[in-house]
Design a protein around this motif. Structure first.
Motif, PDB file in Angstrom:
ATOM      1  N   PHE A  12       0.798  -1.222   0.000  1.00 46.85           N
ATOM      2  CA  PHE A  12       0.000   0.000   0.000  1.00 46.85           C
ATOM      3  C   PHE A  12       0.835   1.280   0.000  1.00 46.85           C
ATOM      4  O   PHE A  12       0.291   2.360  -0.169  1.00 46.85           O
ATOM      5  N   GLY A  13       2.142   1.154   0.161  1.00 42.90           N
ATOM      6  CA  GLY A  13       3.004   2.326   0.079  1.00 42.90           C
ATOM      7  C   GLY A  13       4.003   2.416   1.212  1.00 42.90           C
ATOM      8  O   GLY A  13       3.624   2.598   2.365  1.00 42.90           O
ATOM      9  N   THR A  14       5.293   2.268   0.885  1.00 43.36           N
ATOM     10  CA  THR A  14       6.371   2.379   1.854  1.00 43.36           C
ATOM     11  C   THR A  14       7.572   3.022   1.179  1.00 43.36           C
ATOM     12  O   THR A  14       7.692   3.016  -0.036  1.00 43.36           O
ATOM     13  N   PRO A  15       8.501   3.586   1.980  1.00 39.28           N
ATOM     14  CA  PRO A  15       9.675   4.233   1.380  1.00 39.28           C
ATOM     15  C   PRO A  15      10.568   3.246   0.645  1.00 39.28           C
ATOM     16  O   PRO A  15      10.706   2.085   1.037  1.00 39.28           O
ATOM     17  N   VAL A  16      11.190   3.713  -0.425  1.00 39.25           N
ATOM     18  CA  VAL A  16      12.184   2.920  -1.144  1.00 39.25           C
ATOM     19  C   VAL A  16      13.510   2.997  -0.382  1.00 39.25           C
ATOM     20  O   VAL A  16      13.890   4.063   0.119  1.00 39.25           O
ATOM     21  N   VAL A  17      14.191   1.869  -0.275  1.00 37.26           N
ATOM     22  CA  VAL A  17      15.502   1.795   0.371  1.00 37.26           C
ATOM     23  C   VAL A  17      16.488   1.165  -0.604  1.00 37.26           C
ATOM     24  O   VAL A  17      16.180   0.147  -1.225  1.00 37.26           O
ATOM     25  N   LEU A  18      17.654   1.769  -0.740  1.00 38.74           N
ATOM     26  CA  LEU A  18      18.751   1.151  -1.481  1.00 38.74           C
ATOM     27  C   LEU A  18      19.704   0.553  -0.454  1.00 38.74           C
ATOM     28  O   LEU A  18      20.370   1.277   0.287  1.00 38.74           O
ATOM     29  N   ILE A  19      19.760  -0.773  -0.405  1.00 39.44           N
ATOM     30  CA  ILE A  19      20.615  -1.450   0.578  1.00 39.44           C
ATOM     31  C   ILE A  19      21.954  -1.757  -0.066  1.00 39.44           C
ATOM     32  O   ILE A  19      22.030  -2.465  -1.074  1.00 39.44           O
ATOM     33  N   SER A  20      23.021  -1.235   0.509  1.00 40.87           N
ATOM     34  CA  SER A  20      24.361  -1.553   0.024  1.00 40.87           C
ATOM     35  C   SER A  20      25.013  -2.566   0.956  1.00 40.87           C
ATOM     36  O   SER A  20      24.924  -2.450   2.184  1.00 40.87           O
ATOM     37  N   THR A  21      25.647  -3.567   0.342  1.00 41.07           N
ATOM     38  CA  THR A  21      26.328  -4.635   1.083  1.00 41.07           C
ATOM     39  C   THR A  21      27.624  -4.972   0.365  1.00 41.07           C
ATOM     40  O   THR A  21      27.896  -4.497  -0.736  1.00 41.07           O
ATOM     41  N   VAL A  22      28.421  -5.836   0.987  1.00 40.48           N
ATOM     42  CA  VAL A  22      29.707  -6.251   0.416  1.00 40.48           C
ATOM     43  C   VAL A  22      29.612  -7.702  -0.037  1.00 40.48           C
ATOM     44  O   VAL A  22      29.191  -8.579   0.724  1.00 40.48           O
ATOM     45  N   ASN A  23      30.013  -7.954  -1.291  1.00 39.59           N
ATOM     46  CA  ASN A  23      30.030  -9.309  -1.840  1.00 39.59           C
ATOM     47  C   ASN A  23      31.240 -10.095  -1.336  1.00 39.59           C
ATOM     48  O   ASN A  23      32.167  -9.534  -0.730  1.00 39.59           O
ATOM     49  N   GLU A  24      31.248 -11.398  -1.633  1.00 37.78           N
ATOM     50  CA  GLU A  24      32.338 -12.274  -1.178  1.00 37.78           C
ATOM     51  C   GLU A  24      33.693 -11.820  -1.700  1.00 37.78           C
ATOM     52  O   GLU A  24      34.712 -11.975  -1.010  1.00 37.78           O
ATOM     53  N   ASP A  25      33.735 -11.256  -2.897  1.00 36.55           N
ATOM     54  CA  ASP A  25      35.009 -10.847  -3.490  1.00 36.55           C
ATOM     55  C   ASP A  25      35.416  -9.427  -3.116  1.00 36.55           C
ATOM     56  O   ASP A  25      36.398  -8.902  -3.642  1.00 36.55           O
ATOM     57  N   GLY A  26      34.664  -8.796  -2.228  1.00 36.41           N
ATOM     58  CA  GLY A  26      34.994  -7.444  -1.788  1.00 36.41           C
ATOM     59  C   GLY A  26      34.326  -6.350  -2.592  1.00 36.41           C
ATOM     60  O   GLY A  26      34.403  -5.169  -2.215  1.00 36.41           O
TER      61      GLY A  26
END
Length: 230
Positions: A12-26
């Protein structure tokens, strides 16, 4: 008179989030999502368990929640139907997803270093929340088909970065809701907030009344990180 319906989703409507994370190779992954809500300095994130972002969060125990404003909608949309997983999971293949190794470049966004976690922040986002994973909860585990496929991540924010342009005049630690214009996702479409429609009686309660011990814990996060690195 209301009508009874059976929609496929209830977004019904929520804020957009850009999630940044680190991969296995860095390298870094960046994923848009909108199943998020906050309580104090904790945030609950609903994610498909087999996607790259939750895999990275379970492995590293950290992430950054970058909140885009409405003027970043084109950048966010460029990340649609992309995944950091290689090979692309079958469920995402059926929906048309494709592997994208460099999400920041794809979106045209800029990585900047965080202070308490290894995952980078998105420079263009007016709000950047460095966070640690505190718990992972199963969703729909009562259903034999859905069990293990959806998880809710409880993260604790330990550093808050904001663009000074959205701060309340004369108040160093308060966001002005009349200046902050988050990007909203409602039934798979992008929207923004309109003007305030009514004053809220809840708004008469000082924000400090909601303060939790997590705020004090966050102050020591950078010190601990520096000590571990040194």
């Amino acid at each position: 008179m209301h009508t009874t319906i059976e929609p496929g989703i209830l977004y019904f409507g929520t804020p957009v989030v850009l999630i940044s994370t680190v991969n296995e190779d860095g390298s870094c992954n960046l994923a848009p999502m909108s199943s998020a809500f906050w309580l104090g300095w904790r945030c609950m994130l609903g994610l498909a368990a087999g996607s790259k972002t939750p895999q990275n969060m379970r492995r590293t125990g950290e992430c950054v929640l970058n909140l885009p404003s409405v003027d970043l909608v084109a950048a966010v949309d460029r990340l649609a139907l992309t995944t950091g997983s290689d090979p692309v999971p079958p469920m995402k293949q059926r929906k048309g997803y494709r592997h994208q190794p460099d999400k920041f470049a794809k979106a045209g966004l800029t990585e900047i270093a965080s202070e308490t976690v290894a995952a980078p922040r998105v420079a263009e986002c007016p709000v950047q929340l460095e966070a640690r994973v505190e718990a992972v909860h199963g969703i729909a585990d009562d259903d034999a088909i859905l069990k293990g496929h959806i998880q809710c991540f409880e993260v604790r924010v330990q550093r808050v970065h904001v663009d000074p342009a959205i701060l309340m005049d004369g108040a160093r630690d308060r966001i002005d809701p009349d200046k902050w214009r988050p990007l909203i996702m409602s039934f798979q479409q992008f929207y923004g907030l309109g003007p305030r429609v009514h004053d809220s009686r809840l708004g008469t309660i000082p924000e400090a009344a909601y303060r939790t011990p997590d705020v004090d814990r966050a102050r020591t996060a950078a010190t601990r990180l520096q000590a571990a690195a040194g």
